[in-house]
Design a protein around this motif. Structure first.
Motif, PDB file in Angstrom:
ATOM      1  N   VAL A 359       0.865  -1.186   0.000  1.00 24.68           N
ATOM      2  CA  VAL A 359       0.000   0.000   0.000  1.00 24.68           C
ATOM      3  C   VAL A 359       0.899   1.232   0.000  1.00 24.68           C
ATOM      4  O   VAL A 359       2.103   1.156   0.241  1.00 24.68           O
ATOM      5  CB  VAL A 359      -0.938   0.027   1.224  1.00 24.68           C
ATOM      6  N   SER A 360       0.278   2.377  -0.249  1.00 30.04           N
ATOM      7  CA  SER A 360       1.021   3.634  -0.222  1.00 30.04           C
ATOM      8  C   SER A 360       1.329   4.032   1.214  1.00 30.04           C
ATOM      9  O   SER A 360       0.789   3.449   2.174  1.00 30.04           O
ATOM     10  CB  SER A 360       0.202   4.732  -0.913  1.00 30.04           C
ATOM     11  N   ASP A 362       0.488   6.776   2.870  1.00 27.93           N
ATOM     12  CA  ASP A 362      -0.650   7.310   3.628  1.00 27.93           C
ATOM     13  C   ASP A 362      -1.644   6.213   4.014  1.00 27.93           C
ATOM     14  O   ASP A 362      -2.228   6.238   5.095  1.00 27.93           O
ATOM     15  CB  ASP A 362      -1.335   8.451   2.869  1.00 27.93           C
ATOM     16  N   ARG A 363      -1.811   5.204   3.136  1.00 22.37           N
ATOM     17  CA  ARG A 363      -2.697   4.087   3.500  1.00 22.37           C
ATOM     18  C   ARG A 363      -2.096   3.282   4.651  1.00 22.37           C
ATOM     19  O   ARG A 363      -2.821   2.812   5.539  1.00 22.37           O
ATOM     20  CB  ARG A 363      -2.910   3.176   2.291  1.00 22.37           C
ATOM     21  N   GLU A 366      -2.813   5.146   7.789  1.00 21.62           N
ATOM     22  CA  GLU A 366      -4.218   4.990   8.176  1.00 21.62           C
ATOM     23  C   GLU A 366      -4.422   3.654   8.893  1.00 21.62           C
ATOM     24  O   GLU A 366      -5.157   3.563   9.887  1.00 21.62           O
ATOM     25  CB  GLU A 366      -5.105   5.047   6.934  1.00 21.62           C
ATOM     26  N   GLU A 367      -3.763   2.629   8.382  1.00 22.73           N
ATOM     27  CA  GLU A 367      -3.886   1.306   9.005  1.00 22.73           C
ATOM     28  C   GLU A 367      -3.303   1.317  10.416  1.00 22.73           C
ATOM     29  O   GLU A 367      -3.898   0.776  11.356  1.00 22.73           O
ATOM     30  CB  GLU A 367      -3.166   0.282   8.144  1.00 22.73           C
ATOM     31  N   SER A 402       2.898   9.589  -1.797  1.00 17.34           N
ATOM     32  CA  SER A 402       2.022  10.255  -0.828  1.00 17.34           C
ATOM     33  C   SER A 402       2.746  10.656   0.456  1.00 17.34           C
ATOM     34  O   SER A 402       2.099  11.089   1.419  1.00 17.34           O
ATOM     35  CB  SER A 402       0.858   9.328  -0.476  1.00 17.34           C
TER      36      SER A 402
END
Length: 452
Positions: A359-360, A362-363, A366-367, A402
């Motif tokens: 994932v990027s 920023d993802r 978030e996780e 990101s």
């Protein structure tokens, strides 16, 4: 047929650097005779100093190892050397394992079957209940003492807190109170004093301890209220209003305090079957005990998992999960608000490995934020970053489109990562911590595993 591991993956199984060096010394084809490999077994005989060669074999499905040499290291240099020979394509395929290998594999299967059918322990008796009640009282008293102590520290100020031995007595009192998890956290407070930012880090540690004390004091009452509300048909309203305490959070609080859950209890619960990518591992030494942390990520479920094993210094650690492989397995998770720690309940057929989906930046953050919302005491989490490159003046950042994340201060610049990237984006598996990333593994443009 198990997908052949590369040299990095084999050497990562070695218990120490000297074993890595010794294994390379016995990996030459001329050292070996009677070698063979089947779908799940690898074997061979290595010429040693004695009159008879050492017989080494590996159950590739676990993996598990056996050798007739007297070494106490596990896996020994012969098993590792045999694996290196196999990784270089130097072991011929065979239709059936050698007789002595077949006997060892049959014995392993018999022991596994007996373990499954072993009778469970009986229910706790009155004496057990009495001891459990006494422990609850001691823990409650110990945490109340800690809560008062923390309040005193804040009232007095922390300017004079740069003594590494000032928490010893407090940790001993918490051991006496049968709260070993909190005692361990207190005994590690000295590590927060390193660096110029120590006041902020020490306050952060104090805050987490205070939060734990308050949670232990208040959550059981809130859980009882939620249970009563549920009995009156008002559970939905209670949860919506935030009046109930999630059972998982209460379990997590008890785990942090030191109330243990046995492996048998965990295995008796529900399991999650998935294709689990083994992202990497890290060993930590605490008080002559080595803890091995192996990180996994489910391909379908997307769940993160941490398999822990422990051994005294010098003893063998669990080496059954090979970095960069993918295992089709059932995992049983320990209870908690953000279930992470798990045990492998069952393994199934071999599956092909490859770079895990990433994932990027920023993802990934978030996780991590979601995980921290469920468990504010969380100190590490596995992330798989996609499309990132080493960046920054000293190449101590992983940067993507990101954003960027720094490495942990204790991590040196990874020149293997820099060389593998060559300026091109990579998929990198890393361990997130509040102070930065610890890179674990990456994959080159041909999909080969590079252990960092």
């Amino acid at each position: 047929m198990i997908e052949r591991w590369n040299r990095d993956q084999v050497l990562a199984l070695a218990p120490d650097a000297s074993s890595q060096k010794a294994a390379q010394g016995v990996s030459a084809p001329g050292k070996w005779s009677g070698t063979g490999v089947t779908d799940d077994a690898l074997w061979g005989e290595c010429k040693g100093s004695g009159s008879k060669p050492y017989r080494a074999c590996v159950d590739l499905s676990e993996p598990a190892y056996r050798c007739t040499c007297p070494s106490r290291k596990f896996p020994c240099k012969h098993a590792l050397g045999l694996l290196l020979l196999w990784s270089a394509g130097g072991v011929p395929e065979a239709g059936e394992p050698a007789d002595w290998v077949g006997e060892w594999l049959d014995g392993r299967r018999d022991r596994a079957a007996k373990a499954v059918t072993r009778a469970p322990k009986g229910e706790a008796g009155p004496a057990d209940a009495r001891r459990a009640a006494q422990r609850e009282q001691r823990v409650t008293a110990g945490l109340a003492d800690l809560e008062r102590w923390l309040g005193d520290q804040i009232r007095q100020g922390i300017a004079g807190s740069r003594r590494h031995d000032q928490w010893d007595d407090l940790a001993k009192r918490l051991i006496d109170a049968q709260a070993p998890g909190v005692a361990g956290a207190v005994s590690r407070l000295g590590s927060a004093l390193d660096g110029d930012d120590w006041p902020g880090r020490l306050l952060s540690e104090y805050s987490l301890l205070y939060l734990l004390c308050v949670a232990h004091r208040t959550l059981p009452e809130r859980a009882s209220e939620a249970e009563a509300a549920a009995g009156a048909g008002a559970a939905a309203g209670a949860v919506a209003g935030g009046g109930g305490a999630p059972a998982g959070l209460l379990e997590r609080v008890r785990d942090r305090i030191g109330f243990s859950v046995t492996k048998e209890e965990v295995l008796a619960g529900q399991t999650v079957r998935d294709l689990w990518d083994v992202l990497g591992r890290r060993d930590e030494t605490h008080d002559r005990l080595i803890a091995r942390r192996v990180w996994l990520r489910g391909r379908s479920s997307g769940r993160a998992a941490l398999v822990l094993s422990f051994a005294p210094t010098g003893q063998a650690l669990d080496a059954s999960l090979v970095t960069g492989t993918t295992v089709d397995a059932d995992l049983a998770f320990y209870p908690g608000s953000t279930p992470l720690r798990a045990v492998v309940a069952a393994r199934h057929d071999a599956v092909p490995a490859g770079p895990p989906p990433g994932v990027s930046v920023d993802r990934a953050l978030e996780e991590v934020a979601g995980a921290l919302a469920g468990d504010p005491w969380l100190d590490s989490w596995p992330v798989v970053l996609e499309g990132v490159v080493p960046a920054g003046g000293d190449l101590r950042l992983l940067a993507g489109a990101s954003g960027a994340l720094p490495f942990h201060p204790s991590v040196q610049t990874s020149w293997r990562l820099v060389a593998t990237s060559g300026g091109h984006p990579l998929t990198v598996a890393a361990e997130w911590t509040p102070r930065g990333l610890r890179p674990l593994t990456t994959w080159d443009e041909e999909g080969r595993v590079i252990i960092l």
